[in-house]
Design a protein around this motif. Structure first.
Motif, PDB file in Angstrom:
ATOM      1  N   PRO A 109       0.841  -1.207   0.000  1.00  0.00           N
ATOM      2  CA  PRO A 109       0.000   0.000   0.000  1.00  0.00           C
ATOM      3  C   PRO A 109       0.872   1.251   0.000  1.00  0.00           C
ATOM      4  O   PRO A 109       1.911   1.290   0.661  1.00  0.00           O
ATOM      5  CB  PRO A 109      -0.790  -0.119   1.301  1.00  0.00           C
ATOM      6  CG  PRO A 109      -0.764  -1.568   1.643  1.00  0.00           C
ATOM      7  CD  PRO A 109       0.542  -2.088   1.126  1.00  0.00           C
ATOM      8  N   TYR A 127       0.854   0.906  -8.539  1.00  0.00           N
ATOM      9  CA  TYR A 127       0.009  -0.122  -7.951  1.00  0.00           C
ATOM     10  C   TYR A 127      -0.275   0.171  -6.480  1.00  0.00           C
ATOM     11  O   TYR A 127       0.616   0.575  -5.742  1.00  0.00           O
ATOM     12  CB  TYR A 127       0.708  -1.486  -8.082  1.00  0.00           C
ATOM     13  CG  TYR A 127      -0.079  -2.620  -7.485  1.00  0.00           C
ATOM     14  CD1 TYR A 127      -1.138  -3.186  -8.187  1.00  0.00           C
ATOM     15  CD2 TYR A 127       0.236  -3.108  -6.234  1.00  0.00           C
ATOM     16  CE1 TYR A 127      -1.873  -4.216  -7.636  1.00  0.00           C
ATOM     17  CE2 TYR A 127      -0.491  -4.147  -5.678  1.00  0.00           C
ATOM     18  CZ  TYR A 127      -1.546  -4.701  -6.381  1.00  0.00           C
ATOM     19  OH  TYR A 127      -2.273  -5.715  -5.834  1.00  0.00           O
ATOM     20  N   ASN A 128      -1.501  -0.035  -6.059  1.00  0.00           N
ATOM     21  CA  ASN A 128      -1.913  -0.044  -4.653  1.00  0.00           C
ATOM     22  C   ASN A 128      -1.817   1.330  -3.978  1.00  0.00           C
ATOM     23  O   ASN A 128      -1.439   1.430  -2.806  1.00  0.00           O
ATOM     24  CB  ASN A 128      -1.112  -1.089  -3.876  1.00  0.00           C
ATOM     25  CG  ASN A 128      -1.891  -1.658  -2.712  1.00  0.00           C
ATOM     26  OD1 ASN A 128      -3.005  -1.218  -2.394  1.00  0.00           O
ATOM     27  ND2 ASN A 128      -1.314  -2.637  -2.043  1.00  0.00           N
ATOM     28  N   GLN A 130      -3.130   4.193  -1.927  1.00  0.00           N
ATOM     29  CA  GLN A 130      -4.171   4.309  -0.914  1.00  0.00           C
ATOM     30  C   GLN A 130      -4.538   5.750  -0.592  1.00  0.00           C
ATOM     31  O   GLN A 130      -5.639   6.043  -0.162  1.00  0.00           O
ATOM     32  CB  GLN A 130      -3.716   3.625   0.382  1.00  0.00           C
ATOM     33  CG  GLN A 130      -3.324   2.179   0.213  1.00  0.00           C
ATOM     34  CD  GLN A 130      -4.515   1.298  -0.049  1.00  0.00           C
ATOM     35  OE1 GLN A 130      -5.483   1.321   0.689  1.00  0.00           O
ATOM     36  NE2 GLN A 130      -4.450   0.526  -1.117  1.00  0.00           N
TER      37      GLN A 130
END
Length: 156
Positions: A109, A127-128, A130
């Motif tokens: 994250p 990617y990812n 948050q």
């Protein structure tokens, strides 16, 4: 639990990391930090070669550890091909919040730190992601970030 803080050079990653460490420690968490020194052509600065443990290292030791009254320092040659390998081998404090500065391509994250819309657009492709936080001329909105971080910790 692992959280990355990523962004471009001089975007404020270290400033946000420092703030996150202080906030997490104030909330009673154990914190480990990992910093990716990704500046091409630059190497990290090691302790002075004259100190005993560095003399051991310079003589060829694969790892040299020195223990003082309050601190332990370990120097070793980089044999870790990925962030995952580094974390598995080097993080020794269990049940910690691990904050990672950099390693944009890793899969953990992420909080993205940006200065302008072009950086935001590029970093949102990672990617990812948050959370995104902008560093303005006035700095960061720490209050909003702290609320998000507290909630993220609770949900993780």
């Amino acid at each position: 639990m692992i959280l990355q803080i990523v962004g471009y050079k001089n975007s404020g990653k270290t400033t946000l990391m420092t703030h996150a460490v202080k906030s997490l420690k104030a909330a009673g968490h154990s914190v480990v930090t990992v910093k990716h020194h990704g500046h091409i052509g630059e190497e990290i600065v090691l302790p002075e070669r004259q100190v005993d443990h560095m003399r051991h290292f310079e003589a060829g030791a694969d790892q040299s550890i020195v223990q003082g009254h309050d601190y332990v320092e370990s120097i070793e040659r980089n044999r870790y091909s990925t962030l995952e390998d580094l974390l598995a081998e080097c993080v020794t404090i269990a049940h910690s919040v691990i904050l990672v500065e950099g390693y944009k391509e890793a899969l953990y994250p992420k909080v993205i730190v940006y200065r302008d819309e072009a950086e935001l657009l590029a970093l949102q492709q990672l990617y990812n992601v948050q959370y995104a936080i902008q560093r303005t001329i006035d700095g960061f909105d720490y209050k909003q970030f702290d609320a998000w971080l507290t909630q993220w910790i609770k949900e993780s």
